[in-house]
Design a protein around this motif. Structure first.
Motif, short mmCIF file in Angstrom:
data_model
loop_
_atom_site.label_atom_id
_atom_site.label_comp_id
_atom_site.label_asym_id
_atom_site.label_seq_id
_atom_site.Cartn_x
_atom_site.Cartn_y
_atom_site.Cartn_z
N LEU A 1 3.10 -4.39 6.84
CA LEU A 1 4.02 -5.54 6.75
C LEU A 1 4.18 -5.95 5.30
O LEU A 1 5.29 -6.24 4.83
N ARG A 2 3.06 -5.98 4.60
CA ARG A 2 3.09 -6.37 3.19
C ARG A 2 3.92 -5.39 2.36
O ARG A 2 4.65 -5.78 1.46
N TRP A 3 3.79 -4.09 2.67
CA TRP A 3 4.56 -3.06 1.96
C TRP A 3 6.06 -3.36 2.11
O TRP A 3 6.82 -3.34 1.15
N VAL A 4 6.47 -3.65 3.36
CA VAL A 4 7.89 -3.93 3.61
C VAL A 4 8.31 -5.19 2.85
O VAL A 4 9.35 -5.24 2.21
N GLU A 5 7.46 -6.21 2.91
CA GLU A 5 7.76 -7.50 2.28
C GLU A 5 7.90 -7.36 0.77
O GLU A 5 8.84 -7.88 0.17
N ALA A 6 6.94 -6.66 0.15
CA ALA A 6 6.89 -6.58 -1.31
C ALA A 6 7.84 -5.53 -1.86
O ALA A 6 8.25 -5.60 -3.01
N GLY A 7 8.18 -4.53 -1.04
CA GLY A 7 9.07 -3.47 -1.52
C GLY A 7 8.36 -2.41 -2.32
O GLY A 7 9.00 -1.58 -2.96
N HIS A 8 7.05 -2.44 -2.36
CA HIS A 8 6.28 -1.39 -3.05
C HIS A 8 4.92 -1.28 -2.37
O HIS A 8 4.53 -2.17 -1.61
N VAL A 9 4.22 -0.17 -2.64
CA VAL A 9 2.90 0.01 -2.04
C VAL A 9 2.03 -1.18 -2.46
O VAL A 9 1.94 -1.50 -3.64
N PRO A 10 1.42 -1.86 -1.48
CA PRO A 10 0.71 -3.10 -1.82
C PRO A 10 -0.62 -2.86 -2.53
O PRO A 10 -1.68 -2.90 -1.92
N LEU A 11 -0.54 -2.61 -3.82
CA LEU A 11 -1.74 -2.39 -4.63
C LEU A 11 -1.63 -3.13 -5.96
O LEU A 11 -2.34 -2.82 -6.91
#
Lengths: 261, 547
Positions: free
Chosen positions: A51-61
């Motif tokens: 979900l975070r990946w979709v929200e942020a638009g990039h791999v959540p790291l």
């Protein structure tokens, strides 16, 4: 404390609750149910991560919130790999680690998504951080075994020493890869493969401690298991400092990695 | 030998422990102090000793030589250490002092758009530390922002704060909440503004038939305007020559071919408009030149007439979905005066301004200590209303500032790009050898330029020549002109020792994986195979196991 009243927050808190339940169930040896609860906790953490990946638009790291969320989702696959291929148990400890790394994501760090700054827009971003994240989780798993070496006796100590060594062997190449990829990326982005940045120095310290562990163990084998375990515990403490340095750095000295805070 | 090995191992452990302590000290002190610490003379001794220890380890532990993984890791560490020391600042300084090498470890280049530079300066950008054997020309510098979909540009007023004598002593600014069709007051001024139209994606509109061209000015002042069309030509008197347009490009790019560099038309209308010219001398010689819209003056040589790519004056704006900038049509009025203008930023601009002086009463001036005068009366001058609208250039032309006043002393409207996070910085540069372009690149973060290029390893003679010629430099996007975005700052870093470091990294990481993963997998697989074999020939294995 930052409570997240969002679907992402709900996923994190669900995972935390299930990890806590799994740790208790593993400890009281209800193993089959414990594995199921642990797996559900992983599903919740992985859903939050996606979900975070979709929200942020990039791999959540990118920042510490995303890093801790990733660590929380990584724990279960490492436990499974350790049990299936390496014969390393201590699942209750892994569930505790999973819970522990999700606490900062769920309750400490803000979840406001941010765009990647220019330096992070690199093909090395994901492999560099991922190598470190997996290495950290593996080394924390080794930390539990190392505690066992210090507090247990007889056969159980020998078993814990063997588990510690197996996990450090698994994690050290990844730690090396993270260090090398970071250096290559530093050269491409900043002009120097080594900038003497506090976070770089702490990551070098972690790597050197495990390097010292291997040399010591090469020299003396299992003759001094407590010394071996102490080196591993010192290495994992250095990893904690490396991971959190960007925040502690506000008290001491900043550096090029300050965007990760 | 066993005693030597023990001593060596403890020395290695001691060196690792010392490096851990020094790294912790460095981490607490910050990167600048840590860099100074690790490059100090005592640490040079330490690094040398560490290198010797690694080499000695390879010599006294034959097992390391027999096991490729262990050998790779130790050799890798040695290569990283050696390469890093060879490429360090002190090593460059030593080679300059002892062997007269002209290569520097690192420095900076500040290059203005449309100019070339070969001087390398220090971090203060003032002291020249070296000169490169080639030039870098900056054709364009720009910043890209993350898209802010749906967010219109901000309308802001910047007005002077005046002291008792009427002099501008400071600035104040305020954002204007605007909507198309509404009239709102302009803060800090007696004016009001009406937004007549807003085009989120717009281009300048030109009069029918108007087209871009090349303006050529001879030494005697003769000026001709050639349309950007192949075949157009004009004759000059001083110097006597014919100027002919060979080709016109809407997006000029250059590619490398076997015959050299070849200009070509790339996709992307209007990204790099240019014209290829020929200067045909009376003796028949033809000199090619390029007039670049984005880099006026680029490619002009001594003795050439002045030539530059020019656009026609725009008459307004038109919607264009491919454009990254908007256009705003505004009417500003104050105390009976009125003007109507288009605010139309350039392709890469982050703002455009409109001077409000034409509609505002002149600032009140009085001697020091004089009492304040009553509010201005309505000026007698007629309102400079314009229809059709004049181009933005003429609308933005400010009145000459009063003597002793600041340049920005008149209030102005600004149409400002929404300040989203910066996506990246770009410097479009060309490498010039003897004044001729030999390479081009867009330098951005994570995409440095390397020059001279490293020949591939399968051309050993060229590669050796390149290596003996002490390699090249990397150019990194480091900083830029924060005021106007008209110059870029590139960091120049020597690549000496880099190949050794790269090779060391590969050996170190590859060795670690092979030592701790690969050997275990192979060993497990061998055990598995032995176990399978035992299953088949259990009697034989039983005997072997008993033995």
């Amino acid at each position: 404390m930052e409570i997240k009243w969002t679907i992402l927050g709900l996923a994190i808190y669900t995972a935390m609750t299930l990890y806590a339940g799994a740790a208790i169930l593993f400890a009281v040896r209800v193993r089959r149910v414990a594995w199921a609860v642990y797996g559900l906790g992983f599903a919740a953490a992985a859903a939050g991560w996606g979900l975070r990946w979709v929200e942020a638009g990039h791999v959540p790291l990118q920042n510490l919130f995303e890093v801790f969320l990733t660590l929380g989702a990584l724990m279960f696959p490492i436990t499974l790999f350790g049990r299936r291929f390496l014969g390393v148990g201590l699942e209750w400890g892994d569930a505790v680690i999973g819970l522990k790394v999700l606490i900062p994501a769920g309750l400490v760090f803000g979840a406001e998504p941010r765009m990647l700054p220019p330096a992070l827009q690199s093909s090395l971003f994901v492999p560099h951080v991922t190598a470190y994240m997996v290495a950290y989780v593996v080394m924390w798993k080794a930390m539990f075994s190392a505690f066992g070496v210090l507090v247990l006796g007889g056969e159980r100590r020998l078993r814990a020493e063997r588990d510690t060594h197996v996990m450090v062997r698994l994690g050290f190449p990844l730690l090396t890869l993270g260090l090398v990829l970071g250096a290559v990326w530093g050269k491409i982005a900043w002009g120097d493969y080594w900038n003497w940045d506090p976070k770089e120095l702490w990551s070098l310290v972690s790597w050197l401690i495990f390097l010292g562990y291997f040399h010591f163990r090469y020299q003396y084998g299992k003759k001094y298991p407590r010394a071996n375990a102490s080196l591993v515990l010192t290495g994992t403490a250095a990893i904690y400092l490396t991971l959190l340095w960007v925040n502690l750095a506000r008290l001491f000295a900043g550096g090029l990695h300050s965007y990760a805070s | 030998m066993r005693r030597v090995r023990t001593i060596l191992m403890w020395a290695a452990q001691g060196a690792v422990a010392l490096l851990i302590v020094l790294s912790i000290v460095g981490a607490f002190r910050g990167d600048d102090k840590a860099r100074a610490l690790f490059n100090s003379p005592p640490l040079v001794v330490f690094w040398t000793a560490l290198g010797l220890l690694l080499a000695a380890g390879l010599a006294v532990y034959p097992r390391l030589l027999r096991r490729p993984a262990g050998l790779a890791m130790h050799l890798g560490a040695l290569l990283v250490l050696g390469g890093a020391m060879w490429g360090s600042v002190p090593a460059h300084d030593l080679r300059r002092t002892w062997f007269g090498s002209e290569k520097i470890a690192k420095g900076y280049m500040a290059i203005h758009e449309g100019t070339r530079e070969r001087r390398v300066v220090d971090a203060s950008l003032r002291r020249v530390v070296a000169e490169l054997p080639f030039d870098l020309a900056l054709r364009d510098f720009w910043i890209e922002y993350y898209d802010q979909p749906g967010r219109p540009w901000h309308l802001v007023v910047v007005a002077p704060v005046r002291d008792g004598a009427g002099h501008a002593v400071d600035e104040q600014q305020a954002e204007i909440e605007w909507e198309v069709g509404q009239t709102v007051p302009v803060p800090h001024t007696p004016a009001s503004v009406t937004v007549l139209d807003y085009l989120p994606h717009a281009r300048p509109a030109y009069a029918e038939g108007a087209e871009p061209g090349v303006q050529v000015t001879a030494a005697d002042g003769q000026t001709v305007l050639l349309p950007a069309r192949a075949g157009a030509e004009a004759h000059l008197q001083d110097p006597p020559m014919t100027v002919r347009v060979v080709r016109a490009f809407t997006c000029l790019k250059v590619r490398r071919t076997d015959e050299g560099l070849e200009p070509y038309e790339a996709e992307g209308e209007g990204v790099n408009p240019a014209v290829e010219l020929e200067f045909i001398r009376p003796d028949g010689t033809r000199d090619p030149r390029f007039a670049l819209a984005l880099a006026p003056g680029h490619g002009r040589r001594s003795g050439d007439p002045d030539f530059r790519y020019v656009f026609p004056e725009p008459t307004g704006a038109r919607a264009d979905a491919d454009s990254r900038v908007p256009a705003m049509h505004v009417r500003v009025s104050a105390e009976g005066r009125e003007m109507t203008r288009w605010l139309l930023p350039g392709r890469e601009d982050s703002y455009v301004s409109l001077d409000l002086a034409p509609v505002l009463p002149p600032p009140e001036r009085r001697p020091e200590g004089a009492p304040a005068a009553p509010p201005d009366e309505t000026p007698d001058a007629p309102a400079p209303s314009a229809s059709p609208d004049p181009p933005p250039e003429s609308s933005a032309a400010p009145e000459p500032p009063d003597e002793g006043d600041e340049a920005a002393a008149a209030p102005a409207l600004f149409l400002v790009r929404p300040t989203g996070p910066i996506r990246d910085y770009f410097s479009d540069v060309a490498v010039l050898a003897d004044g001729r372009p030999v390479a081009e690149a867009v330098v951005e973060v994570n995409h440095p330029l390397h020059w001279p290029e490293r020949p591939p390893l399968w051309r050993p003679v060229e590669f050796a020549k390149w290596l003996v010629g002490s390699g090249g430099y990397h150019f990194y996007q480091a900083d830029y002109d924060h005021e106007a975005g008209r110059y870029t700052v590139l960091q120049v870093v020597s690549d000496s020792g880099l190949l050794a470091v790269w090779a060391g990294f590969v050996l170190l990481a590859g060795g670690a994986f092979w030592r701790f993963w690969g050997e275990a997998i192979v060993s497990k697989s061998e055990r598995g195979m032995r176990s399978a074999e035992c299953g088949v020939r259990s009697a034989e294995c039983g005997v072997r196991n008993a033995e």
